[in-house]
Design a protein around this motif. Structure first.
Motif, short mmCIF file in Angstrom:
data_model
loop_
_atom_site.label_atom_id
_atom_site.label_comp_id
_atom_site.label_asym_id
_atom_site.label_seq_id
_atom_site.Cartn_x
_atom_site.Cartn_y
_atom_site.Cartn_z
N PRO A 184 0.82 -1.23 0.00
CA PRO A 184 0.00 0.00 0.00
C PRO A 184 0.84 1.27 0.00
O PRO A 184 0.45 2.29 -0.57
CB PRO A 184 -0.83 -0.10 1.29
N ASN A 185 2.01 1.22 0.64
CA ASN A 185 2.83 2.44 0.75
C ASN A 185 3.81 2.61 -0.40
O ASN A 185 4.59 3.56 -0.43
CB ASN A 185 3.55 2.46 2.10
N MET A 186 3.79 1.66 -1.34
CA MET A 186 4.58 1.82 -2.55
C MET A 186 3.72 2.34 -3.71
O MET A 186 4.23 2.64 -4.77
CB MET A 186 5.22 0.50 -2.95
N GLU A 187 2.43 2.43 -3.48
CA GLU A 187 1.54 2.86 -4.57
C GLU A 187 1.78 4.32 -4.92
O GLU A 187 2.10 5.14 -4.06
CB GLU A 187 0.08 2.63 -4.15
N PHE A 188 1.61 4.61 -6.19
CA PHE A 188 1.76 5.97 -6.72
C PHE A 188 0.44 6.70 -6.49
O PHE A 188 -0.57 6.40 -7.12
CB PHE A 188 2.09 5.88 -8.21
N PRO A 254 -3.66 -1.32 -19.80
CA PRO A 254 -2.55 -0.43 -19.46
C PRO A 254 -2.96 1.01 -19.17
O PRO A 254 -2.46 1.61 -18.22
CB PRO A 254 -1.65 -0.50 -20.70
N SER A 255 -3.86 1.56 -19.93
CA SER A 255 -4.20 2.98 -19.76
C SER A 255 -4.87 3.25 -18.41
O SER A 255 -4.77 4.35 -17.86
CB SER A 255 -5.10 3.47 -20.90
N VAL A 256 -5.56 2.24 -17.86
CA VAL A 256 -6.23 2.41 -16.56
C VAL A 256 -5.34 1.91 -15.42
O VAL A 256 -5.27 2.54 -14.35
CB VAL A 256 -7.58 1.64 -16.55
N ASN A 257 -4.63 0.81 -15.65
CA ASN A 257 -3.89 0.15 -14.56
C ASN A 257 -2.37 0.41 -14.58
O ASN A 257 -1.61 -0.39 -14.02
CB ASN A 257 -4.13 -1.37 -14.63
N TRP A 258 -1.94 1.51 -15.18
CA TRP A 258 -0.49 1.76 -15.28
C TRP A 258 0.17 1.90 -13.91
O TRP A 258 1.36 1.62 -13.74
CB TRP A 258 -0.20 2.97 -16.16
N LYS A 259 -0.60 2.32 -12.90
CA LYS A 259 0.00 2.48 -11.56
C LYS A 259 0.41 1.14 -10.96
O LYS A 259 1.30 1.09 -10.12
CB LYS A 259 -0.98 3.20 -10.62
N HIS A 260 -0.24 0.06 -11.41
CA HIS A 260 0.15 -1.27 -10.93
C HIS A 260 1.57 -1.60 -11.40
O HIS A 260 2.38 -2.16 -10.65
CB HIS A 260 -0.83 -2.34 -11.44
N ILE A 265 7.51 -2.13 -10.59
CA ILE A 265 8.91 -1.74 -10.86
C ILE A 265 9.58 -1.28 -9.56
O ILE A 265 10.72 -1.64 -9.26
CB ILE A 265 8.97 -0.62 -11.93
N TYR A 266 8.84 -0.51 -8.77
CA TYR A 266 9.43 -0.01 -7.51
C TYR A 266 9.70 -1.16 -6.55
O TYR A 266 10.71 -1.19 -5.85
CB TYR A 266 8.49 1.01 -6.87
N LEU A 267 8.79 -2.14 -6.56
CA LEU A 267 8.96 -3.31 -5.68
C LEU A 267 10.17 -4.13 -6.10
O LEU A 267 10.98 -4.55 -5.25
CB LEU A 267 7.69 -4.17 -5.74
N PRO A 312 4.07 8.77 -19.03
CA PRO A 312 5.34 9.39 -18.61
C PRO A 312 5.93 8.81 -17.33
O PRO A 312 7.14 8.70 -17.18
CB PRO A 312 5.00 10.87 -18.46
N VAL A 313 5.05 8.43 -16.38
CA VAL A 313 5.57 7.89 -15.11
C VAL A 313 6.29 6.57 -15.35
O VAL A 313 7.37 6.32 -14.80
CB VAL A 313 4.42 7.71 -14.07
N LEU A 314 5.73 5.73 -16.20
CA LEU A 314 6.38 4.44 -16.51
C LEU A 314 7.67 4.66 -17.29
O LEU A 314 8.64 3.91 -17.10
CB LEU A 314 5.43 3.53 -17.30
N LYS A 315 7.68 5.67 -18.17
CA LYS A 315 8.93 5.99 -18.90
C LYS A 315 10.01 6.39 -17.89
O LYS A 315 11.15 5.93 -17.97
CB LYS A 315 8.71 7.14 -19.88
N ALA A 316 9.62 7.25 -16.95
CA ALA A 316 10.58 7.69 -15.93
C ALA A 316 11.05 6.50 -15.09
O ALA A 316 12.24 6.39 -14.77
CB ALA A 316 9.94 8.76 -15.03
N ASP A 317 10.13 5.60 -14.76
CA ASP A 317 10.50 4.39 -13.99
C ASP A 317 11.52 3.56 -14.75
O ASP A 317 12.50 3.07 -14.18
CB ASP A 317 9.26 3.52 -13.74
#
Length: 805
Positions: A184-188, A254-260, A265-267, A312-317
């Motif tokens: 939960p605390n890694m979520e964007f 992808p367009s809806v669930n990109w935060k997953h 990636i962060y995990l 853009p967030v996934l590109k940055a990741d």
């Protein structure tokens, strides 16, 4: 919670004694205590302030806390589980008193767990339970960020300590931590997305530069790392399931669930990162995570997408993944990513094109075998034009006109590519000078400005190395802007301008061009020397004038020699800048025609002796020793003896006995030691008074000190009183001097042509002296030189194939 009046009084008095010893810091705290004594929340406020003060107080646990541990821990625990409606706030951004208090208690508990676990051990289980409950019941609002971060950091500090590992061994516990705390605390969150889009500079600072120390994500990452210390296998297994699940959710829409995917990636990053440095990225990785496979399957596809502005967030990741794991991903995959990163320099998102520039800069600094750059200029050659074009285009994108990461990438690209950039230099230098002119109106980004000047210096070095005549083209391009900077007195840029001008002037092989000579009188203006940031660059520039055009200065600007010496006099009067005064003086002695300085020589030495008498420092003595030996080389040993004794009878002997012989071991630097060795050799072998006057008794001690300079370790001791030299007054704001690495001056050896090996030179000179005075030199050497020094000397004579007669 109630605290008795007696306890409150004890706490108040304790606080007043133990708060910061600086009255300027302590007094406001005391006033605060006095002002809140009647407040109904006084116990709460008092405890908060007390714990805040512990950053200063607890180097070791004070007796007061140790003796009252039960009271403190019970009250801490009570406060941690307190839920007072009156103290809750409606604001979703700003933390209230209760959140601040609880986050501070979590911080304290982590401190006790780390440093005082023996005393704290029996209280720990209940704190783990309380903090766990706190974490699973606290919302995602921004106001709770510090509280959640400190609470997770408490768990992270506990789980990596061997004697608490039993608390986390159960598989259900690990799964629960992962599911309810880490994921939960890694979520964007919406707040992160807002920062990404609207406050990109702050987002980059937190994410790239490590100032995210109090963020939920950083704390969750630290907790993963802590758990992996003892439970790497189970934790990796649990998280692998979550990562796969998140990636599957993303793949569905992808367009809806990109935060997953962002969280996945962060995990993976958290799980794989065991040890990390800013310079090298990850230095130790979790071997159970296949970083290359993840890169190929989940990072590359995003970066290969034709639309650089999508997700853009996934590109940055993805770009950050390359940066972090650049030492783990094979070179061939990194090479594939370079054109993709170049492409992302065009992205509209400030974060994405900044990360792309930073990733390129980091890749270009990587080292391979033999400490050479991992990527060669030949490997990057196919992308040179598009790389340079996109980097400079990125500086025109909204929000990035002074982006330090982009300018640093430009500098690093120049440094790596070298001759490959020469065809593009006319265009590049035009763009750099336009940018320089624009930012000189209001310099606000020091790092950007520094890298910009470094890029200019690299352009000059690379081009003029291949074609020295091209220096004229740079002067034409730069001098108009430089003139404007000097006329408008842009203080931040003036030291840089002088360094670049030095580099340009040193590139000239013949006499100084008239454009420089017109500037020369202005460099001696006292106002320029009032600013400490100007001094190193100005001295360097004057040295370049003296090196390239001493005859021109002596004939065309003879009246300027007193000006040069006035600068020298000002500098040697300063403990901070006296070495700069010696740099200038050494250049005058080395390069100016002797007749042009004859009338000033005695006064120069008088000034130096006055400074020696009034405020002698180790730094000054070292510089003085180098100078007198350089003088001896230039004008002869007899001239040095005569000028000393001309100031005061027998002074030459005093300088030998009190300064040269006892202090020569302090001289550092190969060139400086060589100058001193050649100068002392001249004093020993080319100064008649050393052989037939009262100075003769100093001949052997002087030889012994020279052999010591060759063979003994450098004496780097500094007298105690020098550790407390007062900082000299520099009124008001002073721009600091920043050395440009690519404008660096080559080390100059004034005796290079004359003497190759100073030990051989000493042996040959002694042989020559012994030929002129048969029998005397061997006698002096054998009777007064100690056995070790004599052995070294015999080695020099043997190496030079000479003997003493």
């Amino acid at each position: 919670m109630e605290l008795s009046d007696a306890n409150l009084q004890t706490l108040t008095e304790y606080l007043k004694k133990t708060l910061d010893p600086d009255p300027a810091i302590r007094r406001p705290a005391e006033k605060f205590l006095e002002s809140v004594e009647g407040n109904q929340n006084y116990p709460l406020l008092l405890l908060t302030l007390l714990e805040k003060s512990q950053d200063n107080v607890i180097k070791d646990l004070p007796e007061f806390f140790e003796d009252n541990m039960e009271t403190w821990m019970n009250n801490f625990h009570t406060l941690l589980t307190l839920d007072n409606k009156l103290l809750q706030t409606d604001d979703e951004e700003e933390a209230g008193l209760l959140e601040l208090l609880k986050s501070q208690i979590c911080d304290n508990a982590a401190l006790y767990a780390q440093k005082y676990d023996e005393e704290f051990q029996r209280y720990l289980p209940r704190f783990v339970t309380a903090i766990w409950n706190l974490l699973v019941t606290t919302g995602q609002e921004v106001k709770y960020d510090l509280l959640v971060s400190n609470a997770i950091q408490f768990l992270a500090s506990v789980c990596e300590r061997p004697h608490y590992k039993n608390l986390f061994e159960d598989q259900n516990t690990l799964t629960s931590i992962c599911e309810k705390v880490i994921v939960p605390n890694m979520e964007f969150r919406a707040a992160d997305e807002e920062a990404f889009e609207d406050n990109s500079e702050e987002y980059i600072r937190r994410d790239l530069e490590g100032s995210d120390i109090d963020t939920r994500r950083r704390a969750a990452c630290d907790l993963v790392r802590g758990l992996c210390k003892f439970f790497e296998g189970p934790v990796t297994g649990i998280f692998s399931g979550y990562v796969n699940s998140m990636l599957q959710e993303y793949a569905k829409n992808p367009s809806v669930n990109w935060k997953h995917k962002d969280a996945a990636i962060y995990l993976v990053t958290s799980l794989a990162s065991k040890a990390q440095t800013q310079k090298h990225g990850i230095t130790q990785a979790n071997e159970l995570v296949n970083l290359t496979e993840f890169f190929v399957n989940h990072i590359l596809p995003d970066l290969k997408s034709a639309n650089v502005n999508e997700f853009p967030v996934l590109k940055a990741d993805g770009i950050k993944y390359i940066m972090i794991f650049r030492n783990q991903v094979p070179k061939e995959h990194l090479l594939v990513s370079i054109p993709l990163l170049i492409n992302h320099l065009q992205a509209e998102s400030i974060v994405v094109h900044t990360y792309a520039a930073h990733a390129l800069e980091r890749l270009f600094t990587m080292r391979g075998p033999n400490n050479a750059t991992l990527f060669t200029a030949a490997e990057i050659a196919p992308f040179v034009e598009i790389l340079l074009t996109n980097l400079f285009k990125a500086l025109t994108l909204p929000g990035s006109s002074e982006n330090e990461y982009i300018m640093k990438a430009i500098m690093r690209s120049f440094s790596l590519l070298q001759e490959a950039i020469i065809p593009y230099i006319p265009t590049l230098i035009t763009q750099l000078t336009q940018k320089l002119l624009a930012v000189s109106k209001n310099p606000s980004k020091p790092h950007f400005n520094h890298y910009m000047f470094e890029a200019i210096c690299l352009s000059i070095r690379i081009t003029c190395k291949a074609n020295p005549a091209a220096v004229v083209n740079f002067e034409e391009a730069l001098f108009l802007v430089f003139t404007e900077i000097l006329q408008n007195d842009v203080q931040e840029f003036i030291p840089y301008v002088f360094q670049v001008m030095s580099l340009l002037l040193e590139t000239h092989k013949n006499d100084i061009p008239s454009s420089y000579m017109a500037l020369f009188p202005h460099l001696l203006q006292p106002v320029l020397w009032e600013r400490t940031g100007n001094i190193p660059a100005l001295v360097r520039l004057l040295q370049a004038f003296l090196e390239r055009g001493s005859n021109t200065i002596a004939s065309a600007a003879a009246d300027k020699i007193p000006g040069l010496l006035g600068v020298f006099q000002k500098l040697i009067a300063s403990k901070a800048n006296d070495h700069q005064g010696f740099y200038l003086l050494n250049s005058i002695i080395e390069h100016m025609p002797p007749e042009s300085v004859d009338q000033y020589r005695k006064q120069i030495f008088i000034l130096l002796f006055q400074r020696l008498q009034n405020s002698k420092t180790t730094k000054f003595i070292k510089s003085f020793l180098v100078f007198i030996n350089l003088y001896c080389i230039k004008y002869g040993a007899l001239a040095l003896q005569e000028i000393f004794d001309g100031i005061q009878p027998k002074m030459f002997g005093m300088v030998l006995e009190k300064i040269i012989i006892p202090e020569i071991q302090k001289v550092s630097g190969n060139v400086e030691k060589k100058i001193c060795a050649v100068g002392i050799t001249k004093l020993l072998t080319e100064c008649p008074p050393m052989m037939d006057t009262e100075y003769t008794k100093l001949w052997t001690p002087l030889l012994q000190s020279l052999i010591g300079l060759f063979e003994l370790p450098e004496d780097d001791t500094i007298p105690d009183e020098e550790h407390f030299i007062d900082i000299e007054d520099t009124p008001g704001y002073q721009t600091a001097f920043s050395q440009l690495a690519f404008a660096g001056k080559k080390e100059h050896d004034p005796v290079g042509q004359m003497v190759n090996n100073p030990k051989i030179h000493l042996a040959q000179s002694l042989h020559k002296l012994s030929t002129a005075c048969p029998g005397r030199v061997p006698s002096m050497v054998s009777t007064s030189l100690n056995a070790e020094a004599l052995q070294y000397l015999q080695g020099y004579l043997q190496a030079a194939s000479v003997t003493l007669l």
